[in-house]
Design a protein around this motif. Structure first.
Motif, PDB file in Angstrom:
ATOM      1  N   ALA A 182      50.723  -0.070 -49.222  1.00 56.21           N
ATOM      2  CA  ALA A 182      49.280  -0.276 -49.055  1.00 56.21           C
ATOM      3  C   ALA A 182      48.699   0.784 -48.125  1.00 56.21           C
ATOM      4  O   ALA A 182      49.408   1.457 -47.379  1.00 56.21           O
ATOM      5  CB  ALA A 182      49.013  -1.661 -48.482  1.00 56.21           C
ATOM      6  N   LEU A 215      49.113   3.712 -54.616  1.00 57.02           N
ATOM      7  CA  LEU A 215      49.101   2.426 -53.934  1.00 57.02           C
ATOM      8  C   LEU A 215      49.761   1.378 -54.814  1.00 57.02           C
ATOM      9  O   LEU A 215      49.404   1.211 -55.987  1.00 57.02           O
ATOM     10  CB  LEU A 215      47.666   2.007 -53.619  1.00 57.02           C
ATOM     11  CG  LEU A 215      46.831   2.979 -52.756  1.00 57.02           C
ATOM     12  CD1 LEU A 215      45.442   2.419 -52.535  1.00 57.02           C
ATOM     13  CD2 LEU A 215      47.529   3.241 -51.430  1.00 57.02           C
ATOM     14  N   LYS A 223      50.371  -1.844 -53.426  1.00 53.62           N
ATOM     15  CA  LYS A 223      50.113  -3.130 -52.783  1.00 53.62           C
ATOM     16  C   LYS A 223      48.687  -3.163 -52.301  1.00 53.62           C
ATOM     17  O   LYS A 223      48.138  -2.166 -51.839  1.00 53.62           O
ATOM     18  CB  LYS A 223      51.083  -3.317 -51.609  1.00 53.62           C
ATOM     19  CG  LYS A 223      50.961  -4.666 -50.902  1.00 53.62           C
ATOM     20  CD  LYS A 223      51.989  -4.745 -49.782  1.00 53.62           C
ATOM     21  CE  LYS A 223      51.872  -6.063 -49.025  1.00 53.62           C
ATOM     22  NZ  LYS A 223      52.842  -6.119 -47.899  1.00 53.62           N
ATOM     23  N   GLN A 224      48.058  -4.322 -52.399  1.00 47.16           N
ATOM     24  CA  GLN A 224      46.670  -4.462 -51.938  1.00 47.16           C
ATOM     25  C   GLN A 224      46.611  -4.429 -50.419  1.00 47.16           C
ATOM     26  O   GLN A 224      47.460  -4.968 -49.733  1.00 47.16           O
ATOM     27  CB  GLN A 224      46.083  -5.781 -52.458  1.00 47.16           C
ATOM     28  CG  GLN A 224      44.641  -6.008 -51.982  1.00 47.16           C
ATOM     29  CD  GLN A 224      44.028  -7.230 -52.635  1.00 47.16           C
ATOM     30  OE1 GLN A 224      43.704  -7.210 -53.820  1.00 47.16           O
ATOM     31  NE2 GLN A 224      43.877  -8.303 -51.863  1.00 47.16           N
ATOM     32  N   ALA A 225      45.561  -3.785 -49.908  1.00 45.76           N
ATOM     33  CA  ALA A 225      45.337  -3.769 -48.473  1.00 45.76           C
ATOM     34  C   ALA A 225      44.022  -4.464 -48.195  1.00 45.76           C
ATOM     35  O   ALA A 225      42.988  -4.134 -48.759  1.00 45.76           O
ATOM     36  CB  ALA A 225      45.271  -2.333 -47.955  1.00 45.76           C
TER      37      ALA A 225
END
Length: 321
Positions: A301, A316, A318-320
């Motif tokens: 992220a 990316l 992964k969500q941030a």
């Protein structure tokens, strides 16, 4: 050791020659070989006039186009440049034509073609010619020309390359200080070949550059500004460790590891113009961000805070929030 001479056959120098007066050499399509003896090359040494009346000059040209200067052998113990300026008095060396092959030199050598040790009394002018240096692993500092601090270099022509198959960023020309003046059709070949390396505080002045010119310039400092060179930006490259960019009418070469600073609008505070209600321009220091930082430190992220700039493409995973 003075006068105007042209070659009628290939010759081999077996003894060092000290030049104190004007000397003109036309290669006339032939070769000058520099034979090595023990631990030194038998070189042409320029010291300047003993009685200072006017500047002494050594001029090298080739009216045929196939003339060459090169070392006769490749003994690992044979070190020393073919041409050496150690001027006690004002001296200039002028290249007008010919091929100057310093590609086969020893591991301890500096300045395979030309070593300048005369400081501010020495000037090198390159009007033409082809200059070939060695690979990086053999000579890390100035495989073609290695200047001393204070010596002057003017490039009005000439093609600088290094032996094929070399490592990146070979230092073809090493300039520790002062300003190099460049104009005309100068080719400093670039990645995997010859480069122009500038010492801390050294600079470049570019004017009236030919459209066929090509310059690979690597500064020592974090940033080099070439004033008024914006029109030549497509002809200027650098190593993978630096980035070439525009700043108004100037060209900047900035280290990728240098502090990355500009306003949030993408311009430095000096160059930024007002955009709507964005009228206060404050430079921010950004931190480098690469894929490794994304993957190893943030689990794929983006960082959740701070000021960052990308030094490569990132993905990316992964969500941030």
């Amino acid at each position: 050791l003075s006068g105007s001479w042209y070659l009628i056959e290939d010759i081999t120098l077996t003894k060092q020659a000290a030049v104190k007066n004007d000397l003109d050499i036309c290669l006339n399509g032939h070769k000058i070989y520099f034979e090595t003896s023990g631990s030194s090359a038998n070189r042409i040494l320029m010291t300047g006039r003993e009685k200072v009346v006017e500047e002494s000059a050594v001029n090298i040209c080739d009216c045929v186009g196939t003339g060459e200067m090169k070392k006769k052998d490749t003994k690992s113990t044979a070190k020393g440049a073919m041409l050496l300026i150690n001027a006690q008095h004002t001296t200039s060396l002028n290249f007008y034509g010919g091929t100057f092959d310093a590609s086969e030199i020893s591991t301890t050598e500096i300045g395979g073609l030309l070593q300048v040790a005369g400081g501010d009394k020495s000037t090198v002018n390159v009007y033409g010619g082809k200059f070939i240096g060695a690979k990086k692993s053999l000579a890390p500092s100035g495989t073609i020309i290695n200047l001393s601090s204070g010596a002057k270099l003017n490039l009005y022509g000439g093609e600088f390359t290094c032996k094929s198959g070399t490592a990146d960023d070979v230092v073809g020309i090493n300039v520790p200080s002062g300003t190099v003046n460049i104009s005309g059709k100068v080719v400093i070949d670039g990645k995997n070949s010859a480069t122009l390396k500038l010492g801390s505080g050294a600079g470049v002045n570019i004017k009236d550059l030919d459209t066929a010119a090509k310059l690979c310039i690597i500064p020592t400092d974090d940033k080099l500004v070439i004033k008024g060179a914006a029109e030549y930006i497509e002809q200027i490259t650098t190593s993978d460790d630096y980035t070439v960019s525009l700043s108004g009418e100037d060209v900047k070469i900035v280290s990728n590891n240098a502090p990355h600073e500009h306003c949030i609008c993408g311009k430095t505070s000096d160059d930024a113009a007002d955009i709507g209600d964005h009228k206060t321009h404050t430079d921010i220091t950004y931190t480098a961000l690469d894929q490794n930082a994304i993957t190893s430190s943030n689990g794929g992220a983006l960082p959740l805070s701070g000021s960052w700039y990308l030094i490569e493409d990132i993905t990316l995973t992964k969500q941030a929030a």
